[in-house]
Structure formats: C-alpha cells, structure tokens
Write a protein that holds these residues in place. Sequence first.
Motif, PDB file in Angstrom:
ATOM      1  N   ILE A 162     -92.601 102.417 -81.912  1.00 43.15           N
ATOM      2  CA  ILE A 162     -92.403 103.368 -80.813  1.00 43.15           C
ATOM      3  C   ILE A 162     -92.053 102.628 -79.534  1.00 43.15           C
ATOM      4  N   GLU A 163     -92.769 101.555 -79.245  1.00 45.01           N
ATOM      5  CA  GLU A 163     -92.512 100.783 -78.029  1.00 45.01           C
ATOM      6  C   GLU A 163     -91.106 100.186 -78.036  1.00 45.01           C
ATOM      7  N   THR A 164     -90.730  99.591 -79.143  1.00 43.52           N
ATOM      8  CA  THR A 164     -89.411  98.964 -79.256  1.00 43.52           C
ATOM      9  C   THR A 164     -88.296  99.990 -79.097  1.00 43.52           C
ATOM     10  N   HIS A 165     -88.432 101.112 -79.783  1.00 46.34           N
ATOM     11  CA  HIS A 165     -87.381 102.119 -79.722  1.00 46.34           C
ATOM     12  C   HIS A 165     -87.374 102.847 -78.384  1.00 46.34           C
ATOM     13  N   SER A 166     -88.514 102.979 -77.756  1.00 45.98           N
ATOM     14  CA  SER A 166     -88.566 103.594 -76.428  1.00 45.98           C
ATOM     15  C   SER A 166     -87.841 102.710 -75.416  1.00 45.98           C
ATOM     16  N   ARG A 167     -88.071 101.389 -75.510  1.00 49.65           N
ATOM     17  CA  ARG A 167     -87.387 100.461 -74.600  1.00 49.65           C
ATOM     18  C   ARG A 167     -85.887 100.499 -74.825  1.00 49.65           C
ATOM     19  N   ALA A 168     -85.468 100.505 -76.084  1.00 51.40           N
ATOM     20  CA  ALA A 168     -84.039 100.529 -76.407  1.00 51.40           C
ATOM     21  C   ALA A 168     -83.410 101.823 -75.894  1.00 51.40           C
ATOM     22  N   GLU A 169     -84.121 102.916 -76.026  1.00 47.92           N
ATOM     23  CA  GLU A 169     -83.611 104.204 -75.545  1.00 47.92           C
ATOM     24  C   GLU A 169     -83.474 104.187 -74.022  1.00 47.92           C
ATOM     25  N   LEU A 170     -84.478 103.667 -73.339  1.00 45.30           N
ATOM     26  CA  LEU A 170     -84.433 103.579 -71.883  1.00 45.30           C
ATOM     27  C   LEU A 170     -83.278 102.685 -71.434  1.00 45.30           C
ATOM     28  N   LEU A 171     -83.108 101.554 -72.093  1.00 44.30           N
ATOM     29  CA  LEU A 171     -82.010 100.650 -71.751  1.00 44.30           C
ATOM     30  C   LEU A 171     -80.667 101.349 -71.948  1.00 44.30           C
ATOM     31  N   GLY A 172     -80.528 102.071 -73.044  1.00 47.62           N
ATOM     32  CA  GLY A 172     -79.287 102.808 -73.292  1.00 47.62           C
ATOM     33  C   GLY A 172     -78.995 103.826 -72.204  1.00 47.62           C
ATOM     34  N   GLN A 173     -80.043 104.509 -71.736  1.00 45.25           N
ATOM     35  CA  GLN A 173     -79.860 105.488 -70.670  1.00 45.25           C
ATOM     36  C   GLN A 173     -79.427 104.808 -69.369  1.00 45.25           C
ATOM     37  N   VAL A 174     -80.065 103.690 -69.052  1.00 45.72           N
ATOM     38  CA  VAL A 174     -79.707 102.963 -67.832  1.00 45.72           C
ATOM     39  C   VAL A 174     -78.269 102.467 -67.922  1.00 45.72           C
ATOM     40  N   LEU A 175     -77.906 101.900 -69.066  1.00 48.46           N
ATOM     41  CA  LEU A 175     -76.535 101.395 -69.218  1.00 48.46           C
ATOM     42  C   LEU A 175     -75.515 102.518 -69.129  1.00 48.46           C
ATOM     43  N   ASP A 176     -75.804 103.651 -69.769  1.00 48.61           N
ATOM     44  CA  ASP A 176     -74.881 104.788 -69.694  1.00 48.61           C
ATOM     45  C   ASP A 176     -74.682 105.247 -68.255  1.00 48.61           C
TER      46      ASP A 176
END
Length: 67
Positions: free
Chosen positions: A38-52
């Motif tokens: 959950i932590e890993t995928h939450s971070r990846a999701e947040l990073l994707g949102q910031v990059l977008d």
Amino acid sequence: MAMTLRLSDAESDALRRRAEQESRSMQDIARQAVREYIETHSRAELLGQVLDRELPRYAEALERLGQ
C-alpha cells in the motif's frame, strides 16, 4: 476486520519458511507485506499525480534539454 487469505501450497510454504527464519508469525509477515504494498503504490500514485500536473509546465525546457 477479519479476512481469509488463500495461498497456493508453494506460497504458503515460502511464507512459512520466511516466518521461521525471522522468528515471526506468518500473519505478521503477511500484514507487513500488505502495508509495504500500500505504501509503495500510494507513493507511486502520488508521484504520478505530481508529474501529470507539473510536467506540462516544464515541457518546453525539457524539450530543449533533450536536444
């Protein structure tokens, strides 16, 4: 909340061996794995949102850097 986790024989054996090696319960190791997932995928999701959100702002500069 209680749940039942069904593992294959191979997965169950691997989990049991790991639990024995670490002197921990199988449940403890499985719960840690869920937390890490959950932590890993939450971070990846947040990073994707910031990059977008931010990449278009710097698109021209990134394009020039790539030349």
